[in-house]
Design an enzyme around this catalytic site. Structure first.
Site, PDB file in Angstrom:
ATOM      1  CE  LYS A  69     -48.285   2.961 -14.716  1.00 61.07           C
ATOM      2  NZ  LYS A  69     -49.255   1.930 -14.330  1.00 61.07           N
ATOM      3  CD  GLN A 113     -49.297  -0.591 -11.762  1.00 61.80           C
ATOM      4  OE1 GLN A 113     -49.503   0.598 -12.023  1.00 61.80           O
ATOM      5  NE2 GLN A 113     -48.860  -1.438 -12.668  1.00 61.80           N
ATOM      6  CG  ASP A 136     -55.406   3.053 -15.171  1.00 60.65           C
ATOM      7  OD1 ASP A 136     -54.513   3.143 -16.019  1.00 60.65           O
ATOM      8  OD2 ASP A 136     -55.292   2.433 -14.102  1.00 60.65           O
TER       9      ASP A 136
HETATM   10  N1  GUN Z   1     -50.846  -2.728 -14.638  1.00 63.25           N
HETATM   11  C1  GUN Z   1     -50.273  -2.897 -15.853  1.00 63.25           C
HETATM   12  N2  GUN Z   1     -50.668  -1.931 -16.709  1.00 63.25           N
HETATM   13  C2  GUN Z   1     -51.515  -1.133 -16.029  1.00 63.25           C
HETATM   14  C3  GUN Z   1     -52.246   0.040 -16.374  1.00 63.25           C
HETATM   15  O1  GUN Z   1     -52.206   0.541 -17.492  1.00 63.25           O
HETATM   16  N3  GUN Z   1     -53.014   0.559 -15.374  1.00 63.25           N
HETATM   17  C4  GUN Z   1     -53.087   0.005 -14.144  1.00 63.25           C
HETATM   18  N4  GUN Z   1     -53.872   0.605 -13.243  1.00 63.25           N
HETATM   19  N5  GUN Z   1     -52.418  -1.060 -13.790  1.00 63.25           N
HETATM   20  C5  GUN Z   1     -51.633  -1.630 -14.735  1.00 63.25           C
END
Ligand code: GUN
Length: 320
Positions: A69, A113, A136
């Protein structure tokens, strides 16, 4: 997907009688190129989108996701920061960091995350993020905007948003009108199933959400012009259930034992979706492969959300 490529793929499908493969890598590259170009243009106005990613603990899979990311954010020209908290960090510590990022004018998007260590309540943390920075799309305020059909103002969760980009491309390539189409979403999670169902409603589809208690899943899926599979069960949706010519969006990413072995004789693993792909390609009109379908779209849509959050904060038009 470019019109020419889509038409070519469709011609291939007519020749081979197989589903058009929806190329998520290509579509995500197109989204990222658009975000990068817009970010470059904004720099002239002194605006630089900023993304903060917060990782609690040392889960190896989460470390990999968070790193990609950050790399994608840098490649788009964003201000990109990562905060690493120890696995033993308290909820108060995490909430204080979120508050600091909420108040930071250089940060337009905050992503914590998931999963968090068990001690920490993900709802409390997500609800502490300012809705305008919730890239998100998980905050109840954004879920509420999506449920009321206000996707212009909402930050939409990345996987559902990316699934819709691929669905729209497939519908255009196959000349399918989503308005009035029967759409069946298998899976009712807050993260994927429910928001995708709302987005499909926004396209005027007739939407059914199927789940583990659905009485006759095969018959329900068989009605669908559009199938979205988001259950996290490898190959659960069988090819024979798919209506001829249907568009299939497979959100599942499941790691299973593969056929081949590594040097030590252990079975190699591979990624598969929730749809029995080898069966479904003979019946679907278009299908997303796993890997290479919805997966690559998620990070691209996170970048798009960060740019949208920055535009909205500056009072600028969020569509681009
Ligand atoms: N963990 C796995 N996929 C995601 C996501 O799309 N957002 C977040 N915050 N954590 C994740």
């Amino acid at each position: 997907m470019s019109i020419i490529k889509a038409a070519f793929d469709h011609a291939q499908k007519l020749i081979h009688g197989k589903a058009l493969l929806i190329d998520g890598k290509r579509a995500s590259d197109e989204v990222l190129a658009r975000v990068t170009e817009k970010t470059r243009a904004l720099a002239a106005q002194g605006l630089k989108p900023g993304l903060a990613v917060v990782l609690v603990g040392e889960d190896p899979a989460s470390q990999v996701y968070v790193k990609s990311k950050g790399k994608a954010a840098q490649a788009c020209g964003f201000h990109s920061i990562q905060h690493d908290l120890a696995a033993a960090a308290s909820e108060a510590e995490l909430l204080a960091l979120v508050e600091k990022l909420n108040a930071d004018p250089a940060i337009h998007g905050i992503l914590v995350q998931l999963p968090l260590p068990n001690r920490l309540d993900p709802s409390r943390v997500i609800e502490a993020i300012s809705p305008g920075k919730d890239v998100d799309g998980l905050h109840p305020f954004n879920a509420g905007l999506i449920a009321s059909g206000d996707t212009k103002r909402a930050l939409v969760p990345c996987t559902p948003a990316g699934s819709m980009v691929l669905l729209d491309a497939a519908a255009a390539a196959l000349n399918v009108n989503l308005s009035g189409a029967e759409a069946v979403v298998v899976g009712r999670s807050n993260l994927v199933g429910k928001p995708i169902a709302q987005l499909l409603l926004g396209r005027n589809a007739t939407v059914t959400i199927a789940h583990s208690h659905t009485r006759d899943l095969a018959a329900t899926v068989a009605r669908a012009d559009v199938v979205v599979a988001a259950v996290g069960r490898p190959g659960m949706i069988r090819g024979a259930w798919i209506k001829l010519g249907a568009i299939v969006i497979d959100v599942g990413i499941n790691r299973v034992a593969g056929e081949s072995q590594d040097a030590a004789g252990r079975p190699k693993t591979k990624l598969v979706g929730d749809v029995a792909f080898a069966e479904a390609i003979d019946r679907a009109g278009a299908i997303t492969p796993v890997p290479g379908g919805v997966g690559p779209m998620t990070i691209a849509m996170l970048m798009e959300n960060t740019l949208r959050a920055a535009l909205m904060k500056a009072g600028l038009e969020p569509s681009f």
